[in-house]
Every structure is written in structure tokens, then in C-alpha cells.
Design an enzyme around this catalytic site. Structure first.
Site, PDB file in Angstrom:
ATOM      1  N   SER A 174       0.821  -1.212   0.000  1.00  0.00           N
ATOM      2  CA  SER A 174       0.000   0.000   0.000  1.00  0.00           C
ATOM      3  C   SER A 174       0.854   1.260   0.000  1.00  0.00           C
ATOM      4  O   SER A 174       1.955   1.284   0.564  1.00  0.00           O
ATOM      5  CB  SER A 174      -0.871  -0.021   1.256  1.00  0.00           C
ATOM      6  OG  SER A 174      -1.506   1.208   1.439  1.00  0.00           O
ATOM      7  N   TYR A 227      -1.960  -0.388  10.756  1.00  0.00           N
ATOM      8  CA  TYR A 227      -2.209  -1.065   9.484  1.00  0.00           C
ATOM      9  C   TYR A 227      -1.012  -0.888   8.551  1.00  0.00           C
ATOM     10  O   TYR A 227      -0.487  -1.847   7.985  1.00  0.00           O
ATOM     11  CB  TYR A 227      -3.495  -0.509   8.838  1.00  0.00           C
ATOM     12  CG  TYR A 227      -3.635  -0.843   7.368  1.00  0.00           C
ATOM     13  CD1 TYR A 227      -3.864  -2.153   6.955  1.00  0.00           C
ATOM     14  CD2 TYR A 227      -3.520   0.145   6.375  1.00  0.00           C
ATOM     15  CE1 TYR A 227      -3.972  -2.471   5.607  1.00  0.00           C
ATOM     16  CE2 TYR A 227      -3.629  -0.154   5.039  1.00  0.00           C
ATOM     17  CZ  TYR A 227      -3.856  -1.464   4.654  1.00  0.00           C
ATOM     18  OH  TYR A 227      -3.954  -1.769   3.317  1.00  0.00           O
ATOM     19  N   LYS A 263       1.967  -3.595   6.850  1.00  0.00           N
ATOM     20  CA  LYS A 263       2.344  -3.721   5.421  1.00  0.00           C
ATOM     21  C   LYS A 263       3.863  -3.558   5.266  1.00  0.00           C
ATOM     22  O   LYS A 263       4.502  -4.294   4.507  1.00  0.00           O
ATOM     23  CB  LYS A 263       1.613  -2.667   4.581  1.00  0.00           C
ATOM     24  CG  LYS A 263       0.119  -2.916   4.449  1.00  0.00           C
ATOM     25  CD  LYS A 263      -0.169  -4.069   3.520  1.00  0.00           C
ATOM     26  CE  LYS A 263      -1.586  -4.584   3.643  1.00  0.00           C
ATOM     27  NZ  LYS A 263      -1.884  -5.764   2.862  1.00  0.00           N
TER      28      LYS A 263
END
Ligand code: NAD
Ligand code: UD1
Length: 352
Positions: free
Chosen positions: A136, A160, A164
Site C-alpha cells: 500500500s 495497518y 504492510k
């Protein structure tokens, strides 16, 4: 026929990618726990495949969690038994709600990081060394009015994003441990929106949506009074935040390009931005949506959202050059297709 394992294939991006892969003649095993999707998607995918060579056996659904190693082992074993071993994995399965990740980092690290380590372990045991990872843009530190390149500064600001980045680091260590085996592409998506033009596939998250488009669609469907625009005093062209919105079908096609690249390249690891290279402000989105769909979209400006960045736009030249992928759909297509989906699914869209 080439068999691909797709984790999280019932989700928003996974379902569109599976459809594109099936149309390209791949055989797919979807593994999904359905924590943020539903099994109905499987039929929606099947009914939209428009190639005569497609048979039921080309799409197999196995409900399960990637943290369950025994279950994953069985998935690989079953395909070997059929003499159609899995030789590539596209890994979408993850939790992705930023707010939730702040409240529950254990669940996010457990699901995203532990799940990926499990998957890689089982792949390795089964001599499967090709891997496409859903990364991302959130791993980067935003820069004002400057496109983000793959070597731009890294700096996620929420759990989050940290998961990643941790996975990307794990994949680098993995590659270095056996650099003549692994072929790994991390696709760093910018802001995926839109839907398949049939209106049968799209984004319909369980729970309360946080992202712009699912909320904007609720407003257009009159299930929410107005869109709350987070700030109009940002240092951007019209004071609202700018993002690189990319049509989910263009993103799906990027995965096919990544597969082609992995099938041709020698062992390698690479992170690639997947965006259009152009930025759109919230006001531009609202105007385009209203114009293209001839509908009303009331909005009010409210305070900035904590953690937001004014400008997040990809430099996508590495994708164009390396995996030879070019996005072909514009903002009007994104607005038209997402509205088509929302209208068609109106009665089944989760209420907020
Ligand atoms: P999604 O929630 O629609 O799809 C994810 C799918 O994975 C869901 O079907 C869910 O049920 C499944 N899943 C989650 N954890 C699982 C587990 N442990 N085992 C098995 N299945 C599991 O999300 P999406 O928008 O399609 O995103 C796909 C991937 O792309 C994710 O990795 C996400 O982090 C990444 N990504 C998404 C965006 C975005 O804006 N949508 C942006 C950048 C990156
Ligand atoms: C968010 C996450 C990012 C994640 C991405 C995809 C934050 C700070 N960032 O990015 O980590 O990778 O989603 O899941 O949460 N907006 C409004 N009103 C709304 C909703 C959004 O004005 O009700 C604006 C936001 O301020 C932003 C833009 O719309 O400028 C897009 O928002 P969103 O869809 O949440 O994506 P990102 O903020 O880019």
C-alpha cells in the site's frame, strides 16, 4: 493450465482480479475466511467470466483462514494430488481498516503479519516461490505536492501501515536468504475505487466504511444525509485533499502484468507503485460524480481527519517500464462504474 492461489479473493480487489485472471485462462483457488466478504461473490465472479473455455473447475473456493497452517497445507496438497500444483500466490488477504488497526493492533499484526509468514512457510514447503503481495501507498511518508517514487521516504503512521511495511521487510529478508529461488512483487496500491461495469462486483465492506467512495455512495443512495469532507484549508489546489484514485479493473490488470513479469524474470524482489500518476481533490471527485451520474451529492466541510495527508500521488513510471502496465480508465469511469454497482446492489448494501 496454470494454477494460482489467491488469498482474499472474495474481497474488493481480489474478486475483480480473479475475474480478469479467469478470462486470461488461469485456474484459480480462492482461499478466504469471509471476514470481510461473502461467498456469494464466487457466483458473481463465475457469472461474469466471458470466455467459452471457462469451466466450474477453473474456480475453486476454499473457506479458511491463512493463519491455519494445516488448512493451507491441505489446499496445496489437494492441488498436487490433482496434478495441478499451485505455482504462484497472489496475496490479498488482510485486514485494512485504519481506525480499527489503531484500536486493535494485536488483531492486525496477528492477521496480516502472522498470516503472511504462515503462507510463505507453506509455499516454501510446497516448492512454490512466486509471490505477488498487496502492499500500500500507506507505507510512504507523504510529501507535499510531490509524486511518490518507490525510493521515496518510508514512514507509515498507523498500525495497518506498519503491518504492510513489516511484511515488505520480511519478504526482503526471505529473498536474501535464498536469492536464486524467490520471485516477489509487492504492488503498492494507491486509492482503488470503481467497480466492474456489470455492476455485479464492487466494494461492499462489512461494518462501518471509512474510505471515501463507500461513504460517498451511501450519500448518493440517500442512506446518509451528506458527505463530511475532512478539511478545506489544506495547501492544495482547492483546499481539499488530493489522492491518486485508480480504477479497480486497472488494478486487477496490474496483477496480470505482474504475473507475466514474474513468469519471465529471474529470481528477484521488487516494490512497484500502482497508481495513475495524477491527483484528484475531493471537490473534483464530487463534481465529476454529480456530472457523470446526474445525481445529487450533498456535502459539508468539517475539521481535518487526524493522520490525513494533503497530497498522495504515485509516480508510476516503474510500473509502466517494468511490468508494462498502463491504466486506461479515468475518473469518469470510476464514478460511473461505482454508482452503477451501488444502485444495482442498493438493497443488499450493508447499512451504516
Ligand atoms: P477486502 O477486505 O475487500 O478483501 C480482503 C479479503 O481478505 C476479504 O475477503 C477477507 O475476508 C479476506 N481475509 C482477511 N483476512 C483473512 C485471513 N486471515 N484469511 C483468509 N482470508 C482473509 O480488502 P481489499 O480492499 O480487497 O484489499 C485487498 C488487499 O489490498 C489487502 O491486503 C489490503 O491491505 C490491500 N490494499 C487495499 C487498499 C484499498 O484501498 N482497498 C489500498 C492499498 C492496499
Ligand atoms: C486511507 C488510509 C490509508 C489506507 C487507505 C486505503 C488514513 C489516514 N489513511 O487512505 O492508510 O491505505 O485509506 O484503505 O486513514 N474523505 C473525506 N470524507 C470521508 C472519507 C474520506 O473527506 O468521509 C477524504 C479523506 O480526507 C482523503 C480522501 O477522502 O483525503 C480519501 O480518503 P480514504 O478513502 O480514507 O483514503 P486515504 O485517506 O487516502
Amino acid at each position: 493450465m496454470r494454477t494460482i492461489l489467491v488469498t482474499g479473493g472474495c474481497g474488493f480487489i481480489g474478486s475483480h482480479t480473479c475475474l480478469v485472471l479467469l478470462e486470461k485462462g488461469y485456474r484459480i483457488i480462492i482461499v478466504d475466511s469471509l471476514i470481510n466478504s461473502s461467498e456469494e461473490i464466487i457466483n458473481a465472479i463465475k457469472s461474469n467470466v466471458k470466455v467459452p473455455s471457462f469451466t466450474e473447475d477453473n474456480l475453486i473456493f476454499r473457506r479458511g483462514d491463512i493463519r491455519d497452517k494445516l488448512f493451507l497445507e491441505n489446499v496445496f496438497k489437494e492441488e498436487r494430488r490433482r496434478n495441478m500444483p499451485i505455482n504462484l500466490v497472489i496475496h490479498f488477504a488482510a485486514l485494512k481498516a485504519v481506525n480499527e488497526s489503531v484500536q486493535n493492533p494485536i488483531e492486525y499484526w496477528n492477521n496480516n503479519v502472522l498470516g503472511t509468514i504462515n503462507l510463505i512457510e507453506v509455499m516454501s514447503k510446497n516448492d512454490c516461490f512466486k509471490f505477488v503481495f498487496s502492499s500500500s501507498a500507506t507505507i510512504y511518508k507523504p510529501m507535499l505536492n510531490k509524486q511518490i517514487c518507490e525510493d521515496s521516504e518510508i514512514g507509515p503512521i498507523n498500525p495497518y501501515g506498519n503491518t504492510k511495511l513489516a511484511i515488505e521487510k520480511f519478504l526482503s529478508d526471505l529473498f536474501r536468504s535464498n536469492s536464486n529461488k524467490w520471485k516477489i512483487v509487492s504492488l503498492r496500491y494507491f486509492n482503488p475505487v470503481g467497480a466492474h461495469n456489470s455492476g455485479n462486483l464492487g466494494e461492499n465492506p462489512k461494518g462501518i466504511p471509512n474510505n471515501l467512495f463507500p461513504i460517498l455512495l451511501k450519500v448518493a443512495l440517500k442512506k446518509q444525509d451528506y458527505l463530511r469532507v475532512f478539511g478545506n484549508d489544506w495547501p492544495t489546489k482547492d483546499g481539499t485533499c488530493v489522492r491518486d484514485y485508480i480504477h479497480v479493473m486497472d488494478l486487477a490488470e496490474a496483477h496480470v502484468s505482474a504475473l507475466n513479469y514474474l513468469n519471465e524474470t529471474k529470481p528477484n524482489i521488487i516494490g512497484i507503485n500502482i497508481g495513475t500518476g495524477t491527483g484528484q481533490s475531493i471537490l473534483e471527485i464530487i463534481e465529476t460524480f454529480k456530472k457523470v451520474n446526474n445525481c445529487d451529492l450533498p456535502f459539508k466541510f468539517i475539521d481535518r481527519r487526524p493522520g490525513d495527508a494533503p497530497y498522495v500521488v504515485a509516480n508510476n513510471s516503474l510500473a509502466l517500464k517494468t511490468i508494462k502496465w498502463i491504466p486506461s480508465r479515468n475518473l469518469e469511469d470510476m464514478c460511473r462504474d461505482s454508482w452503477n454497482y451501488a444502485k444495482k446492489q442498493n438493497t443488499i448494501m450493508h447499512k451504516i
